[in-house]
Design a protein around this motif. Structure first.
Motif, PDB file in Angstrom:
ATOM      1  N   LEU A 186      15.083  12.009   8.476  1.00  0.00           N
ATOM      2  CA  LEU A 186      13.736  12.216   9.026  1.00  0.00           C
ATOM      3  C   LEU A 186      12.667  11.896   7.980  1.00  0.00           C
ATOM      4  O   LEU A 186      11.816  11.023   8.184  1.00  0.00           O
ATOM      5  CB  LEU A 186      13.610  13.679   9.492  1.00  0.00           C
ATOM      6  N   LEU A 187      12.727  12.584   6.841  1.00  0.00           N
ATOM      7  CA  LEU A 187      11.702  12.342   5.821  1.00  0.00           C
ATOM      8  C   LEU A 187      11.916  11.008   5.114  1.00  0.00           C
ATOM      9  O   LEU A 187      10.958  10.373   4.657  1.00  0.00           O
ATOM     10  CB  LEU A 187      11.676  13.486   4.804  1.00  0.00           C
ATOM     11  N   GLY A 188      13.173  10.569   5.051  1.00  0.00           N
ATOM     12  CA  GLY A 188      13.458   9.251   4.457  1.00  0.00           C
ATOM     13  C   GLY A 188      12.740   8.152   5.224  1.00  0.00           C
ATOM     14  O   GLY A 188      12.128   7.255   4.635  1.00  0.00           O
ATOM     15  N   SER A 189      12.780   8.230   6.561  1.00  0.00           N
ATOM     16  CA  SER A 189      12.106   7.223   7.390  1.00  0.00           C
ATOM     17  C   SER A 189      10.595   7.293   7.167  1.00  0.00           C
ATOM     18  O   SER A 189       9.922   6.268   7.068  1.00  0.00           O
ATOM     19  CB  SER A 189      12.384   7.463   8.884  1.00  0.00           C
ATOM     20  N   ILE A 190      10.067   8.513   7.079  1.00  0.00           N
ATOM     21  CA  ILE A 190       8.626   8.667   6.883  1.00  0.00           C
ATOM     22  C   ILE A 190       8.217   8.144   5.501  1.00  0.00           C
ATOM     23  O   ILE A 190       7.207   7.448   5.351  1.00  0.00           O
ATOM     24  CB  ILE A 190       8.217  10.142   7.078  1.00  0.00           C
ATOM     25  N   ALA A 191       9.037   8.439   4.500  1.00  0.00           N
ATOM     26  CA  ALA A 191       8.735   7.967   3.142  1.00  0.00           C
ATOM     27  C   ALA A 191       8.693   6.435   3.116  1.00  0.00           C
ATOM     28  O   ALA A 191       7.813   5.836   2.488  1.00  0.00           O
ATOM     29  CB  ALA A 191       9.783   8.487   2.162  1.00  0.00           C
ATOM     30  N   LEU A 192       9.605   5.811   3.834  1.00  0.00           N
ATOM     31  CA  LEU A 192       9.629   4.342   3.846  1.00  0.00           C
ATOM     32  C   LEU A 192       8.433   3.777   4.604  1.00  0.00           C
ATOM     33  O   LEU A 192       7.888   2.733   4.233  1.00  0.00           O
ATOM     34  CB  LEU A 192      10.949   3.837   4.456  1.00  0.00           C
ATOM     35  N   GLU A 193       8.024   4.475   5.641  1.00  0.00           N
ATOM     36  CA  GLU A 193       6.826   4.035   6.372  1.00  0.00           C
ATOM     37  C   GLU A 193       5.592   4.115   5.457  1.00  0.00           C
ATOM     38  O   GLU A 193       4.768   3.195   5.413  1.00  0.00           O
ATOM     39  CB  GLU A 193       6.620   4.905   7.620  1.00  0.00           C
ATOM     40  N   MET A 194       5.510   5.201   4.694  1.00  0.00           N
ATOM     41  CA  MET A 194       4.373   5.353   3.764  1.00  0.00           C
ATOM     42  C   MET A 194       4.417   4.242   2.713  1.00  0.00           C
ATOM     43  O   MET A 194       3.381   3.630   2.399  1.00  0.00           O
ATOM     44  CB  MET A 194       4.443   6.736   3.084  1.00  0.00           C
ATOM     45  N   LEU A 195       5.613   3.969   2.205  1.00  0.00           N
ATOM     46  CA  LEU A 195       5.746   2.924   1.179  1.00  0.00           C
ATOM     47  C   LEU A 195       5.347   1.559   1.746  1.00  0.00           C
ATOM     48  O   LEU A 195       4.598   0.803   1.102  1.00  0.00           O
ATOM     49  CB  LEU A 195       7.199   2.883   0.666  1.00  0.00           C
TER      50      LEU A 195
END
Ligand code: DON
Length: 309
Positions: free
Chosen positions: A289-298
């Motif tokens: 969940l947070l991994g996907s969000i972190a990649l979106e932010m990146l």
């Protein structure tokens, strides 16, 4: 110039209040015990700069991310003939789904759903004992990451071996269609061990760097696969790497990526960088969940996307 380290640090800091969100994979008992509050991120650029945040040096179970690497090995051994055994289409169903397999006579939709990855592992096993095949996969990961300090977590492998009823069902089903050449126990023995490889975000990002650099590891100069093959592996990661969440991942992140139920994601920004994130809490598709969000932010902050210049 983009300050990548500042971006990675910001993402880590901004997501900190949310650490622990999502649900850890509990169908593999050993993974159910992992602390969900952990988070790590590593960005390795094609010119060798390494940017780390959080627990980027802590080894975690790479699980389905291993499927990218066994696919690479199988393509090296058998070339395009592997497509007689698995398809290249997104499945639109869960990673461990069995229904489609019956309709399609035992030929899995793609190499990243469990059935497809098991068929690929069967191809990796050709001419080897299970022990040799496991050794080959592990050596390949060490070679790509350029580090010897990568091991298999035997407890995770055994935990899955003891409870992997659904994977046994998938493999037996394929064997009934004569789609596996080796005994189910051998194929799954290798499969469970490849999934139980433990690596840190930094090691994983390094291992995936050849996919960001047209098939050659830019740090060691080793050609791993051809330019065309790297491009095609990336295409499969984009279309199938997140199962029935692949469309959503492409929409939000816009980079080829492969997830694992250990909470890791490997993402590739062609010509730019290889990225690994780890956060054990999963969304409803079994992706971090947070991994996907972190990649979106990146992706938003760097402008990296395969869909725009
Ligand atoms: O076969 C399994 O179910 C696990 N070893 C791997 C599944 C997995 O990682 C799915 N990815 N999100």
């Amino acid at each position: 110039m983009t300050d990548l380290q500042a971006i990675v640090d910001d993402i880590h800091r901004e997501l900190a209040p949310r650490f622990g969100e999502g649900k850890v994979a509990d169908y593999i008992p050993q993974l159910a015990r992992v602390d969900p509050k952990q988070f790590g991120m590593a960005v390795v650029t094609v010119d060798g700069a390494v940017h780390l945040a959080g627990e980027a040096e802590k080894a975690f179970s790479i699980q389905s991310i291993s499927k990218v690497f066994t696919l690479t090995i199988a393509l090296g051994k058998h070339g395009e003939a592997i497509w007689n055994r698995v398809g290249r289409e997104p499945s639109g169903s869960a990673f461990n789904s069995i229904v489609q397999l019956e309709h399609e006579h035992g030929k899995p939709r793609n190499p990243f759903i469990n059935a497809g990855a098991i068929a690929i592992t069967d191809l990796v096993l050709a001419g080897h004992t299970p022990k040799e095949a496991i050794g080959e996969v592990l050596r390949f990961m060490r070679f790509l990451a350029d580090e010897e300090d990568i091991v298999i977590d035997r407890d995770v492998a055994q935990s899955e071996q003891a409870t992997g009823y659904r994977n046994f069902a998938l493999a037996n089903f394929m064997r009934s269609f004569e789609k596996l050449s080796h005994p189910v126990e051998h194929v799954l023995g290798v499969y469970f061990h490849q999934c139980a490889i433990a690596m840190s975000c930094r090691q994983l990002a390094r291992a995936g760097l050849f996919l960001a650099a047209s098939g050659t590891n830019p740090l060691t100069g080793h050609r791993v696969v051809s330019h065309m093959r790297a491009r095609r592996i990336n295409a499969l990661m984009l279309t199938c790497g997140h199962y029935d969440g692949s469309g959503d991942f492409a929409y939000h992140v816009g980079l080829p990526g492969k997830s694992g139920v250990g909470g890791g994601i490997l993402a590739v920004a062609p010509g730019k960088a290889s990225v690994a994130v780890w956060s054990p809490g999963l969304n409803r598709n079994g992706n971090s969940l947070l991994g996907s969000i972190a990649l979106e932010m990146l992706a938003n902050r760097t402008g990296w996307s395969v869909f725009a210049a």
